[in-house]
Structures are given as C-alpha cells and as structure tokens.
Design a protein around this motif. Structure first.
Motif, PDB file in Angstrom:
ATOM      1  N   HIS A  41     -42.361  30.366 -22.609  1.00  0.00           N
ATOM      2  CA  HIS A  41     -41.041  30.056 -23.355  1.00  0.00           C
ATOM      3  C   HIS A  41     -40.926  29.450 -24.429  1.00  0.00           C
ATOM      4  O   HIS A  41     -40.172  29.188 -25.297  1.00  0.00           O
ATOM      5  CB  HIS A  41     -40.264  29.230 -22.106  1.00  0.00           C
ATOM      6  N   ASN A  42     -42.268  28.676 -24.649  1.00  0.00           N
ATOM      7  CA  ASN A  42     -42.331  27.813 -25.703  1.00  0.00           C
ATOM      8  C   ASN A  42     -43.908  27.834 -26.157  1.00  0.00           C
ATOM      9  O   ASN A  42     -44.557  28.446 -25.421  1.00  0.00           O
ATOM     10  CB  ASN A  42     -41.924  26.543 -25.615  1.00  0.00           C
ATOM     11  N   LEU A  43     -44.210  27.182 -27.248  1.00  0.00           N
ATOM     12  CA  LEU A  43     -45.519  27.084 -27.580  1.00  0.00           C
ATOM     13  C   LEU A  43     -46.465  25.970 -26.901  1.00  0.00           C
ATOM     14  O   LEU A  43     -47.764  25.764 -27.432  1.00  0.00           O
ATOM     15  CB  LEU A  43     -45.788  27.101 -29.072  1.00  0.00           C
ATOM     16  N   ASP A  44     -45.967  25.131 -25.916  1.00  0.00           N
ATOM     17  CA  ASP A  44     -46.614  24.217 -25.487  1.00  0.00           C
ATOM     18  C   ASP A  44     -47.775  24.435 -24.560  1.00  0.00           C
ATOM     19  O   ASP A  44     -47.659  25.846 -23.875  1.00  0.00           O
ATOM     20  CB  ASP A  44     -45.494  23.361 -24.680  1.00  0.00           C
ATOM     21  N   PRO A  45     -48.659  23.746 -24.554  1.00  0.00           N
ATOM     22  CA  PRO A  45     -49.761  24.267 -23.429  1.00  0.00           C
ATOM     23  C   PRO A  45     -49.453  24.684 -22.262  1.00  0.00           C
ATOM     24  O   PRO A  45     -48.573  23.625 -21.518  1.00  0.00           O
ATOM     25  CB  PRO A  45     -50.670  23.187 -23.957  1.00  0.00           C
ATOM     26  N   VAL A  46     -49.834  25.449 -21.560  1.00  0.00           N
ATOM     27  CA  VAL A  46     -49.656  26.118 -20.244  1.00  0.00           C
ATOM     28  C   VAL A  46     -50.711  25.423 -19.192  1.00  0.00           C
ATOM     29  O   VAL A  46     -51.617  26.058 -19.375  1.00  0.00           O
ATOM     30  CB  VAL A  46     -49.177  27.443 -19.998  1.00  0.00           C
ATOM     31  N   PRO A  47     -50.519  24.961 -18.223  1.00  0.00           N
ATOM     32  CA  PRO A  47     -51.417  24.285 -17.404  1.00  0.00           C
ATOM     33  C   PRO A  47     -51.815  25.323 -16.385  1.00  0.00           C
ATOM     34  O   PRO A  47     -51.001  25.990 -15.724  1.00  0.00           O
ATOM     35  CB  PRO A  47     -50.594  23.127 -16.484  1.00  0.00           C
ATOM     36  N   THR A  48     -52.965  25.707 -16.120  1.00  0.00           N
ATOM     37  CA  THR A  48     -53.733  26.490 -15.038  1.00  0.00           C
ATOM     38  C   THR A  48     -54.086  25.830 -14.014  1.00  0.00           C
ATOM     39  O   THR A  48     -53.939  24.499 -13.778  1.00  0.00           O
ATOM     40  CB  THR A  48     -54.784  27.177 -15.713  1.00  0.00           C
ATOM     41  N   ASP A  49     -54.355  26.739 -12.999  1.00  0.00           N
ATOM     42  CA  ASP A  49     -54.689  26.180 -11.593  1.00  0.00           C
ATOM     43  C   ASP A  49     -55.926  25.440 -11.683  1.00  0.00           C
ATOM     44  O   ASP A  49     -56.449  24.892 -10.794  1.00  0.00           O
ATOM     45  CB  ASP A  49     -54.551  27.223 -10.585  1.00  0.00           C
ATOM     46  N   ALA A  50     -56.627  25.511 -13.080  1.00  0.00           N
ATOM     47  CA  ALA A  50     -58.072  24.765 -12.978  1.00  0.00           C
ATOM     48  C   ALA A  50     -57.912  23.654 -13.586  1.00  0.00           C
ATOM     49  O   ALA A  50     -59.050  22.920 -13.826  1.00  0.00           O
ATOM     50  CB  ALA A  50     -59.030  25.721 -14.035  1.00  0.00           C
ATOM     51  N   GLY A  51     -56.626  23.327 -13.790  1.00  0.00           N
ATOM     52  CA  GLY A  51     -56.598  21.804 -14.223  1.00  0.00           C
ATOM     53  C   GLY A  51     -56.536  21.585 -15.884  1.00  0.00           C
ATOM     54  O   GLY A  51     -56.388  20.598 -16.388  1.00  0.00           O
ATOM     55  N   TRP A  52     -56.725  22.554 -16.619  1.00  0.00           N
ATOM     56  CA  TRP A  52     -56.749  22.537 -18.025  1.00  0.00           C
ATOM     57  C   TRP A  52     -55.706  23.802 -18.515  1.00  0.00           C
ATOM     58  O   TRP A  52     -55.205  24.504 -17.657  1.00  0.00           O
ATOM     59  CB  TRP A  52     -58.219  22.872 -18.665  1.00  0.00           C
ATOM     60  N   CYS A  53     -55.510  23.534 -19.881  1.00  0.00           N
ATOM     61  CA  CYS A  53     -54.311  24.387 -20.103  1.00  0.00           C
ATOM     62  C   CYS A  53     -54.691  25.698 -21.264  1.00  0.00           C
ATOM     63  O   CYS A  53     -55.758  25.682 -21.827  1.00  0.00           O
ATOM     64  CB  CYS A  53     -53.462  23.480 -21.118  1.00  0.00           C
ATOM     65  N   ILE A  54     -54.012  26.725 -21.260  1.00  0.00           N
ATOM     66  CA  ILE A  54     -53.957  27.793 -22.408  1.00  0.00           C
ATOM     67  C   ILE A  54     -52.908  27.493 -23.258  1.00  0.00           C
ATOM     68  O   ILE A  54     -51.700  27.349 -22.643  1.00  0.00           O
ATOM     69  CB  ILE A  54     -53.946  28.956 -21.589  1.00  0.00           C
ATOM     70  N   VAL A  55     -53.000  27.654 -24.308  1.00  0.00           N
ATOM     71  CA  VAL A  55     -51.960  27.687 -25.445  1.00  0.00           C
ATOM     72  C   VAL A  55     -51.485  28.901 -25.767  1.00  0.00           C
ATOM     73  O   VAL A  55     -52.253  29.894 -26.224  1.00  0.00           O
ATOM     74  CB  VAL A  55     -52.437  26.935 -26.807  1.00  0.00           C
ATOM     75  N   PRO A  56     -49.816  29.044 -25.567  1.00  0.00           N
ATOM     76  CA  PRO A  56     -49.420  30.396 -26.059  1.00  0.00           C
ATOM     77  C   PRO A  56     -49.421  30.576 -27.460  1.00  0.00           C
ATOM     78  O   PRO A  56     -49.882  29.754 -28.227  1.00  0.00           O
ATOM     79  CB  PRO A  56     -48.005  30.005 -25.553  1.00  0.00           C
ATOM     80  N   THR A  57     -49.374  31.939 -27.824  1.00  0.00           N
ATOM     81  CA  THR A  57     -49.450  32.374 -29.098  1.00  0.00           C
ATOM     82  C   THR A  57     -48.095  32.782 -29.432  1.00  0.00           C
ATOM     83  O   THR A  57     -47.766  32.913 -31.121  1.00  0.00           O
ATOM     84  CB  THR A  57     -50.456  33.488 -29.290  1.00  0.00           C
TER      85      THR A  57
END
Length: 238
Positions: A41-57
């Motif tokens: 929906h936006n470019l904010d980092p997306v939290p994963t189930d591993a506790g860290w984030c992936i950044v949308p492009t």
C-alpha cells in the motif's frame, strides 16, 4: 519474450514469511533481463515473521503490470482476506499476467481473489485441504503447475518453484546454470521435512490446530468470493 525487461511483481504484506519471498528472490535475481517489483500500500518497511522488515519498491497504485504475479505466504496471507484493495490489485494484475504464482499459504490469498477457482494448487501441508472452500483442487505436491498457475507448497519449496518458473521462461539449461551459480544442492541433516515422514499423530494435531485457527476466516472469505462470483455471473475473475 517482451522487448522490455521481464517484470515480476511480488505482493508484500505484514507477517509475510520471509523465506517464501527471499528464497525465490535469490533465483529471480539471476534471471536474464528481469525486474522485480515489491508492491504494498505504501513504501514503509513491511514487517516479516522473522522480526525484520522488507522495504517495498512500489505501491499498489503505481505498480507496473506484471508478467509474473507472485504471492508469498505467511500468517499475514490470511489477513489479506479483509483487504479489498490488495485483492482488487491481484485481480487487476492477474488479468494480463502471463503467470500467476504463489508459495506456501500465498495460494490462499490468490484463492480469495478468485484467481485459483477451478485450478489445481498446493500450499503448506497443514492448511492445504482448506483450499477446497475456494473451489480449488488441493494437490499435495511440492510444486504444482496447472495451465498458467504455478504454486509451491511449504516454505522451502519456494526455491524449487523458482527453478520451475526459470525453466518455463528460459529453458532447462538456464535453470540449471542458475542452480549451479547459487549452489543449490541441499543435504539436510535430518530427513524429517515432510508430513509423510513425521509422526502421523503429530501431523494430525498440527493440521487440526491450523484449521481451528484459520477455518472461520477461510469460510467467511470463500463465502464472500462465491457471492461476488455469483453476482458477476463469472466462474472466476480471470
């Protein structure tokens, strides 16, 4: 093949299982002349189930049309049932995508969007049979291909899924070259990675717990999909 780069569009979402995405993504990174777009929906980092984030492009609104539409799994895949904008995005992308794909419970998100109705598909073994509620034919195989749908089963199958896709797009020789380049030659220390190799009672218990956790969401979403398909007069959205 198109003259422009091949476009792989990945739907990200909170609580995505990171290996569902990052395993295939490592293989995608070796594809010739290919772009990978991570949409949310936006470019904010997306939290994963591993506790860290992936950044949308890119965002759902600005994402280019996919040649390959890909949905990873995770607990958040079921939350997408209540995200009409994400489901609409998948339907719109799915109309023109050459391949519609998923790994693990990402198949449930595709199913909720109406993109697997009448198709054979797989998912994580603990959730697999619930796909029936969406008019999908659950298939307990590691990678399932039905027409232009390719689905991977549980988490680690994403790598095998990506090689299956590579062979479809570029041929077996290129897929083998990529396999060698990333040295994909697994030798797990335990032969216990499949429900057919585990204690049947343990498997039964996990399936029951999973269905207890997810069945109400699945039934509610599949009922909404059936109503929408009835109103549109279509067997499926594509």
């Amino acid at each position: 093949m198109p003259s422009r780069p091949l476009r792989i569009v990945v739907l990200l979402f909170p609580r995505v299982t990171q290996l569902d995405f990052t395993g295939p993504a490592q293989v995608f990174s070796k594809f010739p002349d290919t772009e990978v777009h991570l949409a949310w929906h936006n470019l904010d980092p997306v939290p994963t189930d591993a506790g860290w984030c992936i950044v949308p492009t890119t965002t759902l609104d600005e994402c280019p049309q996919a040649d390959i539409l890909f949905v990873p799994g995770g607990a958040g895949a079921f939350d997408m049932f209540d995200d009409p904008n994400a489901l609409a995005f998948l339907r719109t992308q799915g109309r023109k995508a050459r391949w519609i794909t998923s790994v693990c419970t990402g198949s449930f998100t595709l199913a909720a969007a109406g993109l697997l109705t009448g198709y054979r598909a797989t998912s994580h073994w603990a959730s697999l049979q619930m796909l029936e509620h969406f008019g999908v034919h659950p298939t307990p195989e590691r990678v399932v291909r039905d027409r232009n749908r390719i689905t991977g089963a549980w988490v680690t199958s994403g790598i095998d899924f990506a090689f299956t896709l590579a062979a479809e797009l570029f041929g077996d020789d290129e897929a083998r070259r990529i396999q060698l380049a990333i040295e994909y030659d697994p030798e797990p220390p335990f032969d216990h990675g499949s429900p057919c190799k585990a204690d049947p009672e343990e498997v039964k218990s996990i399936v029951a717990a999973t269905e207890n956790l997810r069945m109400a969401q699945v039934r509610r979403s599949s009922s909404a999909l059936a109503d929408a398909q009835h109103l549109s007069g279509l067997a499926r959205f594509t």
